[in-house]
Design an enzyme around this catalytic site. Structure first.
Site, mmCIF file in Angstrom:
data_model
loop_
_atom_site.group_PDB
_atom_site.id
_atom_site.type_symbol
_atom_site.label_atom_id
_atom_site.label_comp_id
_atom_site.label_asym_id
_atom_site.label_seq_id
_atom_site.Cartn_x
_atom_site.Cartn_y
_atom_site.Cartn_z
ATOM 1 N N TYR A 72 0.851 -1.186 0.000
ATOM 2 C CA TYR A 72 0.000 0.000 0.000
ATOM 3 C C TYR A 72 0.892 1.243 0.000
ATOM 4 O O TYR A 72 1.579 1.538 0.987
ATOM 5 C CB TYR A 72 -0.901 0.035 1.235
ATOM 6 C CG TYR A 72 -1.993 -1.006 1.284
ATOM 7 C CD1 TYR A 72 -2.343 -1.773 0.169
ATOM 8 C CD2 TYR A 72 -2.709 -1.235 2.453
ATOM 9 C CE1 TYR A 72 -3.343 -2.718 0.218
ATOM 10 C CE2 TYR A 72 -3.723 -2.178 2.520
ATOM 11 C CZ TYR A 72 -4.027 -2.918 1.400
ATOM 12 O OH TYR A 72 -5.032 -3.857 1.468
ATOM 13 N N PHE A 99 -14.477 -5.322 -0.177
ATOM 14 C CA PHE A 99 -15.613 -4.832 -0.962
ATOM 15 C C PHE A 99 -16.929 -5.091 -0.217
ATOM 16 O O PHE A 99 -17.869 -5.674 -0.777
ATOM 17 C CB PHE A 99 -15.663 -5.467 -2.347
ATOM 18 C CG PHE A 99 -14.521 -5.088 -3.247
ATOM 19 C CD1 PHE A 99 -13.909 -3.845 -3.155
ATOM 20 C CD2 PHE A 99 -14.064 -5.982 -4.212
ATOM 21 C CE1 PHE A 99 -12.857 -3.505 -3.996
ATOM 22 C CE2 PHE A 99 -13.014 -5.645 -5.062
ATOM 23 C CZ PHE A 99 -12.401 -4.399 -4.956
ATOM 24 N N PRO A 100 -17.048 -4.702 1.052
ATOM 25 C CA PRO A 100 -18.259 -4.996 1.825
ATOM 26 C C PRO A 100 -19.495 -4.257 1.326
ATOM 27 O O PRO A 100 -20.605 -4.637 1.683
ATOM 28 C CB PRO A 100 -17.883 -4.548 3.243
ATOM 29 C CG PRO A 100 -16.877 -3.471 3.034
ATOM 30 C CD PRO A 100 -16.067 -3.929 1.844
ATOM 31 N N LEU A 101 -19.278 -3.228 0.502
ATOM 32 C CA LEU A 101 -20.404 -2.500 -0.089
ATOM 33 C C LEU A 101 -20.410 -2.643 -1.605
ATOM 34 O O LEU A 101 -21.089 -1.882 -2.295
ATOM 35 C CB LEU A 101 -20.337 -1.010 0.297
ATOM 36 C CG LEU A 101 -20.469 -0.724 1.798
ATOM 37 C CD1 LEU A 101 -20.256 0.755 2.070
ATOM 38 C CD2 LEU A 101 -21.823 -1.187 2.323
ATOM 39 N N PHE A 155 -15.557 -1.884 -9.468
ATOM 40 C CA PHE A 155 -14.562 -2.768 -10.065
ATOM 41 C C PHE A 155 -15.238 -3.853 -10.890
ATOM 42 O O PHE A 155 -15.997 -4.675 -10.369
ATOM 43 C CB PHE A 155 -13.733 -3.394 -8.937
ATOM 44 C CG PHE A 155 -12.565 -4.232 -9.402
ATOM 45 C CD1 PHE A 155 -11.362 -3.649 -9.709
ATOM 46 C CD2 PHE A 155 -12.687 -5.609 -9.513
ATOM 47 C CE1 PHE A 155 -10.285 -4.406 -10.117
ATOM 48 C CE2 PHE A 155 -11.622 -6.382 -9.923
ATOM 49 C CZ PHE A 155 -10.414 -5.774 -10.231
#
Length: 313
Positions: A70, A225-227, A231
């Site tokens: 990151y 990607f909880p929401l 992508f």
């Protein structure tokens, strides 16, 4: 998985744990953690990055998810400067990829055993710690994103051999997996797996059997990607009519409903939503206080899962 006790409900600083208490690698952590990837957006303002991390701790977050790749180590540098030993924050990292500034994507895979070891050593050096409590091995068996080719196609057993060696050496405390299929997880169980990170949300529930297995085995389920995401056409939870209706009735936001659904769905779910914005951070933490009544849960549970349509790179 042992249930949290009353003493687990607060962090080392005495703040109520964000989202309540969960378990990760045999320790209590906040069920709402912080995914640090977006801190890279603050690369030009180190003071703001450190302040955001300190705000996480003030809000009762003691689970931070990071990686050396990151921001080419920038995010780990900020965590090193912001997080103090007395905060008792569980900093979790991942290996299996490395930066690729000149490539079509910002990352390239780094799956070979020697690359995994180097990545752990790099994390230790940048964070300036002797042990990382948990390291997730980012594979490419499932979910959106890159797929291994050539010398990056590495047998799971070879990867687990180096991960368990690093654990035996005390350089990592526990092993997690990311981007894995149900069969791969089953194969890995004898090595002792503490966490699984897969793409999963209200609208992407193909891994329900894997979530159930994790719950049975005492393994934390930490969805990315909880929401949903833009992508490759992944459906956005905040656009789902049932979510919008619930948010309106509860006086909250669709994003908070989507996060709250995950917390209600299974007790081993831990969240690591990311942001570089303090107000967004506080909104994510407030999702832990959203109560979903049975009727609302039924309405959300019946929303169609559309993850099978996600395209892959």
């Amino acid at each position: 998985m042992a249930s949290p006790t009353g003493s687990d409900q607060v962090t080392a600083s005495g703040a109520p744990r964000a989202g309540g208490a969960g378990r990760l690698a045999n320790r209590a952590v906040s069920r709402i953690g912080f995914g640090a990837m977006q801190l890279e957006r603050l690369k030009g303002d180190r003071t703001a990055a450190i302040a955001l991390l300190r705000r996480c701790i003030d809000l009762g977050i003691d689970h931070i998810d990071t990686a050396q790749f990151y921001g080419h180590g920038f995010v780990n540098e900020m965590i090193r400067e912001a997080v103090r030993p007395e905060d008792d924050v569980m900093v979790v990292s991942k290996v299996g990829a490395e930066p690729d500034s000149d490539g079509p994507l910002p990352l390239r895979l780094a799956q070979r055993p020697e690359q995994l070891r180097t990545a752990v050593e790099d994390n230790l050096a940048t964070l300036k710690v002797e042990q990382i409590p948990l390291v997730n091995l980012r594979r490419t068996d499932t979910g959106p994103g890159l797929r291994a080719e050539g010398d990056q196609v590495v047998p799971l057993d070879d990867q687990l051999a180096v991960m368990t060696a690093l654990r035996d050496e005390g350089k990592i405390g526990a092993i997690g997996l990311s981007g894995v299929s149900l069969d791969v997880l089953r194969s890995a169980l004898p090595a002792g797996i503490a966490c699984v990170q897969n793409a999963y949300s209200l609208l992407a529930r193909d891994d329900e059997d894997m979530l159930r297995l994790c719950r049975e085995e005492g393994i934390a389920w930490v969805p990315y990607f909880p929401l949903g995401s833009a992508f490759n056409g992944m459906p956005k939870v905040t656009d789902e009519p049932a979510v919008i209706t619930a948010a309106r009735e509860l006086g909250t936001t669709p994003a908070q409903v989507g996060l709250a659904w995950l917390l209600h769905h299974a007790p081993n779910v831990l969240l690591i939503p990311g942001t570089a914005d303090p107000e967004h951070l506080e909104a994510n933490v407030r999702a832990g206080k959203v109560t979903l009544d049975p009727a609302t849960l039924i309405a959300l549970d019946t929303a169609p899962s559309r993850s099978g349509d996600i395209a892959l790179n």
